[in-house]
Design a protein around this motif. Structure first.
Motif, PDB file in Angstrom:
ATOM      1  N   LEU A 135       1.552  19.170  -3.617  1.00 14.40           N
ATOM      2  CA  LEU A 135       1.003  17.838  -3.898  1.00 14.40           C
ATOM      3  C   LEU A 135       1.629  17.252  -5.148  1.00 14.40           C
ATOM      4  O   LEU A 135       1.741  17.923  -6.173  1.00 14.40           O
ATOM      5  N   ARG A 136       2.019  15.973  -5.077  1.00 13.25           N
ATOM      6  CA  ARG A 136       2.557  15.288  -6.251  1.00 13.25           C
ATOM      7  C   ARG A 136       1.777  14.023  -6.581  1.00 13.25           C
ATOM      8  O   ARG A 136       1.918  13.465  -7.670  1.00 13.25           O
ATOM      9  N   HIS A 137       0.946  13.543  -5.635  1.00  8.60           N
ATOM     10  CA  HIS A 137       0.260  12.260  -5.832  1.00  8.60           C
ATOM     11  C   HIS A 137      -0.963  12.233  -4.931  1.00  8.60           C
ATOM     12  O   HIS A 137      -0.866  12.537  -3.731  1.00  8.60           O
ATOM     13  N   VAL A 138      -2.137  11.883  -5.506  1.00  7.51           N
ATOM     14  CA  VAL A 138      -3.371  11.827  -4.722  1.00  7.51           C
ATOM     15  C   VAL A 138      -4.117  10.539  -5.038  1.00  7.51           C
ATOM     16  O   VAL A 138      -3.995   9.987  -6.137  1.00  7.51           O
ATOM     17  N   ALA A 139      -4.889  10.060  -4.073  1.00  5.16           N
ATOM     18  CA  ALA A 139      -5.530   8.755  -4.216  1.00  5.16           C
ATOM     19  C   ALA A 139      -6.893   8.752  -3.534  1.00  5.16           C
ATOM     20  O   ALA A 139      -7.218   9.627  -2.721  1.00  5.16           O
ATOM     21  N   SER A 140      -7.684   7.736  -3.862  1.00  4.97           N
ATOM     22  CA  SER A 140      -9.015   7.574  -3.283  1.00  4.97           C
ATOM     23  C   SER A 140      -9.269   6.095  -3.023  1.00  4.97           C
ATOM     24  O   SER A 140      -8.838   5.239  -3.798  1.00  4.97           O
ATOM     25  N   THR A 185       0.835  -1.210   0.000  1.00  7.75           N
ATOM     26  CA  THR A 185       0.000   0.000   0.000  1.00  7.75           C
ATOM     27  C   THR A 185       0.863   1.251   0.000  1.00  7.75           C
ATOM     28  O   THR A 185       0.667   2.165  -0.811  1.00  7.75           O
ATOM     29  N   GLY A 186       1.809   1.319   0.937  1.00  4.65           N
ATOM     30  CA  GLY A 186       2.617   2.518   1.080  1.00  4.65           C
ATOM     31  C   GLY A 186       3.653   2.695  -0.009  1.00  4.65           C
ATOM     32  O   GLY A 186       3.850   3.810  -0.522  1.00  4.65           O
ATOM     33  N   ARG A 187       4.318   1.612  -0.383  1.00  4.16           N
ATOM     34  CA  ARG A 187       5.433   1.701  -1.326  1.00  4.16           C
ATOM     35  C   ARG A 187       4.974   1.888  -2.772  1.00  4.16           C
ATOM     36  O   ARG A 187       5.525   2.726  -3.495  1.00  4.16           O
ATOM     37  N   TYR A 188       3.964   1.111  -3.183  1.00  5.72           N
ATOM     38  CA  TYR A 188       3.588   1.104  -4.588  1.00  5.72           C
ATOM     39  C   TYR A 188       2.356   1.962  -4.912  1.00  5.72           C
ATOM     40  O   TYR A 188       2.349   2.695  -5.894  1.00  5.72           O
ATOM     41  N   TRP A 189       1.301   1.852  -4.102  1.00  6.52           N
ATOM     42  CA  TRP A 189       0.081   2.593  -4.438  1.00  6.52           C
ATOM     43  C   TRP A 189       0.159   4.048  -3.984  1.00  6.52           C
ATOM     44  O   TRP A 189      -0.065   4.970  -4.769  1.00  6.52           O
ATOM     45  N   LEU A 190       0.516   4.279  -2.706  1.00  3.50           N
ATOM     46  CA  LEU A 190       0.680   5.652  -2.237  1.00  3.50           C
ATOM     47  C   LEU A 190       2.008   6.251  -2.695  1.00  3.50           C
ATOM     48  O   LEU A 190       2.198   7.468  -2.605  1.00  3.50           O
ATOM     49  N   ASP A 191       2.938   5.401  -3.151  1.00  2.00           N
ATOM     50  CA  ASP A 191       4.198   5.844  -3.751  1.00  2.00           C
ATOM     51  C   ASP A 191       5.011   6.727  -2.797  1.00  2.00           C
ATOM     52  O   ASP A 191       5.538   7.764  -3.180  1.00  2.00           O
ATOM     53  N   LEU A 192       5.125   6.284  -1.558  1.00  2.00           N
ATOM     54  CA  LEU A 192       5.739   7.130  -0.529  1.00  2.00           C
ATOM     55  C   LEU A 192       7.241   6.926  -0.412  1.00  2.00           C
ATOM     56  O   LEU A 192       7.767   5.849  -0.667  1.00  2.00           O
ATOM     57  N   THR A 193       7.907   7.981   0.036  1.00  2.00           N
ATOM     58  CA  THR A 193       9.332   7.956   0.343  1.00  2.00           C
ATOM     59  C   THR A 193       9.513   8.579   1.727  1.00  2.00           C
ATOM     60  O   THR A 193       8.604   9.229   2.250  1.00  2.00           O
ATOM     61  N   SER A 253      -8.258  -6.827   3.948  1.00  2.00           N
ATOM     62  CA  SER A 253      -7.031  -6.889   3.150  1.00  2.00           C
ATOM     63  C   SER A 253      -6.299  -5.562   3.131  1.00  2.00           C
ATOM     64  O   SER A 253      -6.804  -4.547   3.613  1.00  2.00           O
ATOM     65  N   VAL A 254      -5.120  -5.587   2.521  1.00  2.00           N
ATOM     66  CA  VAL A 254      -4.436  -4.361   2.130  1.00  2.00           C
ATOM     67  C   VAL A 254      -4.937  -4.024   0.722  1.00  2.00           C
ATOM     68  O   VAL A 254      -5.913  -4.593   0.252  1.00  2.00           O
ATOM     69  N   VAL A 255      -4.285  -3.092   0.027  1.00  2.00           N
ATOM     70  CA  VAL A 255      -4.720  -2.767  -1.332  1.00  2.00           C
ATOM     71  C   VAL A 255      -4.439  -3.968  -2.242  1.00  2.00           C
ATOM     72  O   VAL A 255      -3.320  -4.461  -2.310  1.00  2.00           O
ATOM     73  N   VAL A 256      -5.470  -4.475  -2.908  1.00  2.00           N
ATOM     74  CA  VAL A 256      -5.283  -5.654  -3.772  1.00  2.00           C
ATOM     75  C   VAL A 256      -5.425  -5.304  -5.248  1.00  2.00           C
ATOM     76  O   VAL A 256      -4.988  -6.073  -6.117  1.00  2.00           O
ATOM     77  N   VAL A 257      -6.048  -4.183  -5.560  1.00  2.00           N
ATOM     78  CA  VAL A 257      -6.126  -3.655  -6.920  1.00  2.00           C
ATOM     79  C   VAL A 257      -5.909  -2.153  -6.825  1.00  2.00           C
ATOM     80  O   VAL A 257      -6.474  -1.503  -5.944  1.00  2.00           O
ATOM     81  N   GLY A 258      -5.104  -1.596  -7.716  1.00  2.00           N
ATOM     82  CA  GLY A 258      -4.855  -0.163  -7.647  1.00  2.00           C
ATOM     83  C   GLY A 258      -4.482   0.441  -8.985  1.00  2.00           C
ATOM     84  O   GLY A 258      -3.948  -0.238  -9.867  1.00  2.00           O
ATOM     85  N   MET A 259      -4.784   1.731  -9.104  1.00  2.00           N
ATOM     86  CA  MET A 259      -4.327   2.490 -10.256  1.00  2.00           C
ATOM     87  C   MET A 259      -2.947   3.045  -9.890  1.00  2.00           C
ATOM     88  O   MET A 259      -2.799   4.200  -9.485  1.00  2.00           O
ATOM     89  N   PHE A 260      -1.943   2.200 -10.002  1.00  2.00           N
ATOM     90  CA  PHE A 260      -0.594   2.543  -9.564  1.00  2.00           C
ATOM     91  C   PHE A 260      -0.020   3.666 -10.439  1.00  2.00           C
ATOM     92  O   PHE A 260      -0.401   3.815 -11.611  1.00  2.00           O
ATOM     93  N   PRO A 261       0.881   4.476  -9.889  1.00  2.00           N
ATOM     94  CA  PRO A 261       1.388   5.634 -10.627  1.00  2.00           C
ATOM     95  C   PRO A 261       2.002   5.326 -11.986  1.00  2.00           C
ATOM     96  O   PRO A 261       1.999   6.177 -12.870  1.00  2.00           O
ATOM     97  N   SER A 262       2.524   4.116 -12.165  1.00  2.00           N
ATOM     98  CA  SER A 262       3.128   3.781 -13.455  1.00  2.00           C
ATOM     99  C   SER A 262       2.110   3.273 -14.476  1.00  2.00           C
ATOM    100  O   SER A 262       2.456   3.027 -15.631  1.00  2.00           O
ATOM    101  N   LEU A 263       0.855   3.118 -14.058  1.00  2.00           N
ATOM    102  CA  LEU A 263      -0.190   2.679 -14.984  1.00  2.00           C
ATOM    103  C   LEU A 263      -0.821   3.880 -15.678  1.00  2.00           C
ATOM    104  O   LEU A 263      -1.034   4.927 -15.055  1.00  2.00           O
TER     105      LEU A 263
END
Length: 552
Positions: free
Chosen positions: A310-315, A222-230, A345-355
């Motif tokens: 803001l660089r990345h937003v999600a719902s 969730t944090g690394r790939y979908w929220l794309d956090l550093t 669950s955690v995030v199992v489907v997502g509109m990931f930033p690279s999609l």
């Protein structure tokens, strides 16, 4: 707006192909994750809290470690130990994070609850789970009326002043001496860590148990790939502490990546303008909110706010109407990227930033998860065919999925079908692997021989300038099987009338297939929702049998 590319998923397919879950024998989020950040970045901000009145409290990673150590020692000093269950109900105060980390550190199972729960709700949770303790805050003490001092729990703890002579014990957050060591017994990866109660869109809430690894490790996706956090990000997720969304975006997701957790503590109704000013003031870089909040935010004049940080937003929580995504993108340049998961669950489907985003889609399966659409026999269906969203659990169960429903064999039997965990949600997958949400299995409307998902009708309605929010249900009809009924909350400046109802019906006919238009429309001031903000369509279906409506 910043256009920083995704850090850890430049290539979605390659990441999915190469991903492997960590499966350690022992794991503890407090000692293995937050304590690691305390060693590596002791003076970096971990928690930045502010409230409606402008007060602020900030805590570094070193202070988070010290205060969670203090909390763990306080809890064990009250006679609580590994495996005990404690009910935690607090507003968004820093002590919630310290006490929850203290529970995790000591192997105590915490059970979050929202302050919106009633005493009846609380009693059900304490009795169903066999709670040993209650952790709350002074503003929530009235929720325990008639329970305090009973055998509903053996230990009653409150942050802030407690009534003199009562069973309540006051908790005060404090730092441990810098050299204090963690002397608690190690927790195994499969040890229980967290017990959630489902939001209860149908029936009484079920108990969902997660292990130390399922959320503590699982939410790294969730944090690394979908929220794309550093570690350099300042992340804010809009959520009550009682919701599973809090675990996703206010605890495990951001802190697994070392990001600063920005918390805005408001106690009344959500005020979009005040929230936007806070995003501007706090220089938030990544932001996640439920659809109800996004729909309110895009009604504001967004040009009045400096959202350049803001660089990345999600719902997440429910599907977000494409019209809202378009409005936000036109104003800010950022696409709101959706994510799908559950309390289970955690995030199992997502509109990931690279999609590449696709309108109306919630994205593709997360790394580490095999997600598909199946039929009633557990067989995968063809592209474009509607079915049940399911997560493969055999031959190997993915990290990030719940243990099962406690004390509910019937629910477990329904939820697992062959090699799959069945989510209870319906969707369609296209030929490129993108998922499109249809609705909860019980919410899909069967009218005139067609199957209609409420979300597509709601999305058509919200395209009309008069509609701020809507909810669609099916009600019994002798001729049609079910007829489609819409409950509509109007945007400011509009008044409900039979003429407007007809206009909305014609609007839906133009936007989508004619058979999907709502034959009944009722104008309401608000919609019934669960404590996590999801529309309670069961309540609306009951209301539809008796309430007035503009009919076709």
């Amino acid at each position: 707006m910043s256009s920083t590319p995704t850090r850890d998923m430049p290539d979605y397919e390659a990441t999915r192909r190469d991903f492997q879950w960590e499966r350690p024998e022992f794991f503890n989020f407090a000692t293995d994750v937050t304590d690691r950040w305390a060693r590596e970045r002791p003076d970096a901000l971990a928690l930045h809290w502010s409230d409606e009145g402008g007060r602020e409290r900030v805590f570094t990673w070193r202070q988070v470690r010290e205060r969670s150590l203090h909390a763990a020692r306080f809890l064990t000093g009250q006679g609580l130990g590994k495996g005990d269950r404690v009910f935690v109900m607090m507003p968004r105060v820093p002590e919630w994070w310290f006490l929850v980390l203290g529970c995790i550190r000591a192997g105590i199972v915490f059970m979050p609850g929202t302050p919106m729960l009633t005493p009846k709700d609380v009693r059900y949770r304490l009795e169903a789970a066999g709670a040993q303790a209650v952790l709350t805050e002074a503003s929530c003490l009235d929720r325990f009326e008639g329970l305090v001092g009973t055998d509903a729990a053996k230990c009653w703890v409150s942050v802030g002043p407690v009534p003199p002579g009562s069973p309540w014990v006051e908790y005060t957050s404090a730092e441990q001496p810098e050299a204090a060591e963690d002397t608690f017994a190690r927790t195994r990866a499969e040890d229980p860590m967290l017990l959630y109660f489902t939001s209860g869109t149908t029936g009484m809430p079920k108990m969902v148990q997660h292990t130390q690894a399922s959320y503590g490790l699982g939410h790294q996706v969730t944090g690394r790939y979908w929220l794309d956090l550093t570690p350099e990000d300042r992340h804010l997720t809009l959520s009550d502490t009682g919701w599973a969304k809090c675990a996703w975006g206010k605890l495990f997701g951001p802190w697994s990546q070392g990001a600063c957790n920005v918390v805005y503590d408001f106690r009344g109704r959500f005020v979009a303008a005040a929230f936007l000013r806070m995003l501007e003031r706090q220089r938030v870089t990544t932001f996640c909110a439920p659809p109800t909040a996004w729909r309110a935010l895009v009604l504001q004049d967004l040009s009045r706010y400096d959202l350049s940080s803001l660089r990345h937003v999600a719902s997440a929580g429910e599907p977000l109407n494409p019209e809202v995504i378009d409005a936000w993108k036109k104003a800010t340049g950022l696409h709101i990227r959706e994510g799908y998961g559950q309390t289970e669950s955690v995030v199992v489907v997502g509109m990931f930033p690279s999609l590449e985003p696709r309108v109306g889609s919630m994205g593709k399966p997360s790394p580490g998860f095999d997600v598909s659409i199946i039929d009633d026999e557990g067989r995968e269906v063809a592209s474009g065919q509607e079915g049940d969203i399911a997560v493969r659990v055999k031959p190997e169960r993915p990290v990030g999925l719940f243990d099962g429903y406690l004390q509910d064999d019937a629910a477990n039997e329904t939820a697992f079908r062959g090699d799959w965990y069945v989510t209870g949600d319906r969707a369609v997958k296209d030929a490129d692997g993108y998922f499109y949400f249809v609705g909860r299995r019980d919410d899909v409307i069967k009218t005139s021989g067609y199957r209609v998902g409420p979300f597509e009708v709601e999305s058509a309605l919200i395209e009309h300038e008069a509609v701020a929010e809507s909810a669609v249900v099916g009600v019994p009809d002798e001729r049609l099987g079910q007829r489609i009924k819409a409950y509509v909350v109007l945007a400011p400046g509009f008044t409900g009338s039979s003429e407007l109802a007809r206009e909305l019906q014609e609007h839906v006919k133009r936007i989508t297939a004619p058979y999907k238009y709502p034959r009944d429309i009722e104008f309401v001031t608000d919609l019934p929702k669960t404590v996590s903000g999801k529309i309670r369509r069961t309540d609306l279906r009951a209301l539809a049998l008796q309430g007035p409506a503009a009919k076709d």
